[in-house]
Each structure stands twice: as C-alpha cells, then as structure tokens.
Design a protein around this motif. Structure first.
Motif, short mmCIF file in Angstrom:
data_model
loop_
_atom_site.label_atom_id
_atom_site.label_comp_id
_atom_site.label_asym_id
_atom_site.label_seq_id
_atom_site.Cartn_x
_atom_site.Cartn_y
_atom_site.Cartn_z
N LYS A 113 0.85 -1.20 0.00
CA LYS A 113 0.00 0.00 0.00
C LYS A 113 0.88 1.24 0.00
CE LYS A 113 -4.36 -1.57 2.02
NZ LYS A 113 -5.39 -1.30 3.06
N SER A 154 -1.04 9.74 1.91
CA SER A 154 -2.22 9.06 1.37
C SER A 154 -3.41 9.25 2.31
CB SER A 154 -1.93 7.57 1.20
OG SER A 154 -3.10 6.86 0.85
N ASN A 165 -5.90 7.18 2.75
CA ASN A 165 -6.32 5.89 3.29
C ASN A 165 -5.10 5.12 3.78
OD1 ASN A 165 -9.01 6.44 2.49
ND2 ASN A 165 -8.56 5.70 0.42
N ASP A 212 -3.61 2.40 6.78
CA ASP A 212 -3.97 1.43 7.80
C ASP A 212 -3.48 1.89 9.18
OD1 ASP A 212 -5.02 -0.02 5.77
OD2 ASP A 212 -3.41 -1.50 5.68
N VAL A 271 5.99 3.13 0.26
CA VAL A 271 5.02 2.05 0.43
C VAL A 271 5.28 1.32 1.74
CG1 VAL A 271 4.73 1.76 -2.05
CG2 VAL A 271 6.44 0.40 -0.85
N GLN A 285 2.11 -5.44 4.41
CA GLN A 285 0.97 -5.88 5.21
C GLN A 285 1.27 -7.25 5.82
OE1 GLN A 285 -3.09 -4.68 3.63
NE2 GLN A 285 -1.95 -4.76 1.70
N ASN A 288 -3.23 5.70 -8.35
CA ASN A 288 -3.09 4.49 -7.53
C ASN A 288 -2.77 4.77 -6.07
OD1 ASN A 288 -2.94 2.09 -9.69
ND2 ASN A 288 -1.83 3.85 -10.51
N SER A 316 -4.64 5.31 -3.58
CA SER A 316 -5.54 4.63 -2.64
C SER A 316 -5.74 3.16 -2.98
CB SER A 316 -6.90 5.35 -2.62
OG SER A 316 -6.76 6.68 -2.19
N LYS A 317 -4.95 2.63 -3.92
CA LYS A 317 -5.10 1.24 -4.34
C LYS A 317 -3.96 0.38 -3.81
CE LYS A 317 -7.31 2.59 -8.71
NZ LYS A 317 -7.22 2.50 -10.19
N GLU A 318 -4.21 -0.92 -3.80
CA GLU A 318 -3.16 -1.87 -3.45
C GLU A 318 -2.30 -2.19 -4.68
OE1 GLU A 318 -5.05 -5.28 -1.78
OE2 GLU A 318 -5.02 -4.47 0.27
#
Length: 322
Positions: free
Chosen positions: A80, A102, A104, A106, A139, A142, A174, A176-178
C-alpha cells in the motif's frame, strides 16, 4: 619448480563490514524505465524447495530436457502507498522537498511512524511537477495478511518508471489502491534482490575473509594472517582480521523469476514451511537461494544490468516438491 599463484583472499568491495542499522534493505538507485509503474516489490522469505521443468535456456547441454532446480519461495502480500515524495535537484544531489500523505492509511502503520492527526489541506492537484526532478512513492507492507506473527509493517521507497508527467499520473491514480506483484513483474523475467544477510557475529579471519590456515610451526596461532601489513608508507593495504560477519546489506543481480501464482495450496505442505508456516497470499519462485533469514523481507527490483544471454520466457514447470 613452478611458482604457486593464488588470488587475494577476501573482498575489498564491502567495507566497513558493520551490522546493518535496520532489518531490511535500502535501495539507493533505480534504473531508467519507460513504463509508468513501480520499479520494485517486496516479499517475505518462506524457505526453499525444488522443481522440475523443461529446460528452455538456449546455451545449456540439457536444452529441451526435464531438469531439477532449487528454488526459493517468496510470499508477496499486496503493498500500500503511504505517501508520494517529490524530489528536487540540489548541489548535493536529489533531496526530498515535499510529500503528500495518502488519505487511506492502515492503523498498523502507526506502529512504525507517528501519523498526523489531521490531513493537510493541500491537494495533490496543487503540486506543479515542473518544479521537481523526480517523484517516488513510499510504500508499506501488510504482514498481518501472512502467518509470520507480526503486525508492524516495513516502510520503504520505490522508484517509478516513465517521464515525470507519467509518474505523477500513475501515483495520482493508484494512491488509494493496493499494488500487486503481477502489476510490476512477469513470469520469466529477471530481478535484482536486495536483502540483509544472516548475522554470524564475531568470527575469525579464516571464516570471514577466506584466508588459508598457516603452518603448524607458525607463532601466535595458525588461523591468523601471517603479515599485518607494512610499517611504513603513506598507504596501508587492508589486512584480513577478525570481526563482524553477516547482518549486512547485499545485492544479487539477475535472479530468474520462474513463477508468480496466487494459489498457495500448490506449494503449501500440510504442516507448513519450517519456521514460517503456511503461505496465504501470492507467491513467487526464484531460482536458487536468496540472502537473509526466514521471515525476512527481500526487495526485488527491475534489473540494473540485465543479462542478454538469459532467457526471457517463462519455463514450463512440471512439478513442485512439497
């Protein structure tokens, strides 16, 4: 009587041989690429197994035959994006000038860094890319999706290919994308591996630098160098001595990426891999061994010096040992 010649023991390339400050590697330079996408990915080292495949290498004596090869399994959960970093050119080289966080993120990332309580009012559209020299993304992994038993992610930078406008547009679309490994690499291509090797602690010069054992009549030990260097002179030659071995960053060029798959049941054993457990996400098979310990993070990047002799097509894998 002929004179025996022997190359110098030990490498002078890596010095000082100190322990790495962190548990995963740092990539300082990125190759140039035309495609607007990240130039690397990261995964956790699971262990080793072996496969049988039909040899498609053009210059081998076993071309077209079924051969066996040892492979390393790398589990690759999605990455992410934490932020987009903008670089400016200075007299000291590229320096990070600004960053866009970002929206979003975690909550596990707060275990790694301190997150701001409020988002910045500045929007991504407000950045003028003409003022900057390079754009990279930061990045995070996870590990909560794996079975290695931790939640704290690793945080690192990835370069992006293409022109400045293409880099900015890709990051904007991208953020907010994985990011999946199949978005970056394909089966059959080659990658560079950046890893932190296994730590061996304090060892002697024979194991550390590869020198030979001296005669049993030598004074003050037989596992030490015979000469510690010149007493005079402006330049002292480096001599093999005892010290730290392992837990150092190393890079291996042009590792063959044999397979990328999202069906972990094809490689999982009933009891899982030793000291790792079960693979739950996408995985990659790399030819041979890679540096680092089990559960360690390995960063795969686009090859800096690709070997043209290596095949670019993926091999036909007939069997995976499990």
């Amino acid at each position: 009587m002929s004179k025996a010649h022997k190359p110098r023991s030990g490498s002078l390339q890596y010095w000082p041989r100190n322990r790495s400050k962190r548990a995963y590697a740092k990539v300082n330079s990125w190759p140039e690429a035309s495609d607007p996408k990240p130039l690397g990915f990261a995964g956790y080292k699971v262990g080793m197994t072996h496969i049988t495949f039909t040899d498609n290498r053009p210059n081998t004596m076993t071309k077209g035959e079924e051969v066996s090869m040892p492979v390393t399994v790398i589990e690759c959960p999605p990455l992410k994006i934490a932020s987009i970093i903008f670089y400016k050119k200075t007299d000291s080289g590229l320096k990070s000038s600004s960053a866009f966080l970002s929206p979003n993120i975690d909550k596990e990332l707060s275990k790694k860094i301190k997150l701001p309580k409020k988002n910045s009012k500045k929007k991504l559209e407000d950045y003028d890319i003409k003022e900057y020299e390079d754009i990279r993304i930061q990045v995070y992994t996870q590990p909560k999706l794996t079975s290695i038993g931790k939640k704290k992610p690793e945080l690192f930078e990835l370069g992006i290919g293409g022109k400045m406008e293409d880099k900015f547009n890709w990051a904007k679309e991208n953020i907010s994308k994985e990011i999946n490994i199949l978005d970056i690499f394909t089966e059959g291509q080659h990658v560079d591996i950046h890893s932190i090797t296994k730590g061996k602690g304090m060892v002697g010069p024979m194991k550390r630098m590869g020198i030979s054992r001296t005669s049993h009549k030598s004074e003050k030990g037989v596992r030490t160098p015979a000469n510690l260097g010149a007493w005079t002179g402006a330049r002292q030659w480096r001599v093999a001595k005892a010290g730290q071995l392992g837990k150092q960053q190393r890079k291996e060029l042009n590792k063959w990426l044999l397979k990328i798959d999202n069906k972990p049941e094809e490689i999982n054993m009933k009891s899982g891999f030793k000291r790792y457990g079960l693979v739950k996400n996408q995985y990659a098979l790399l030819k041979g061994s890679v540096g680092g310990s089990v559960k360690g993070l390995n960063i795969m990047t686009v090859p800096m010096r690709p070997n043209r002799r290596h095949p670019k097509e993926k091999p036909s894998i007939n069997h995976i040992s499990r």
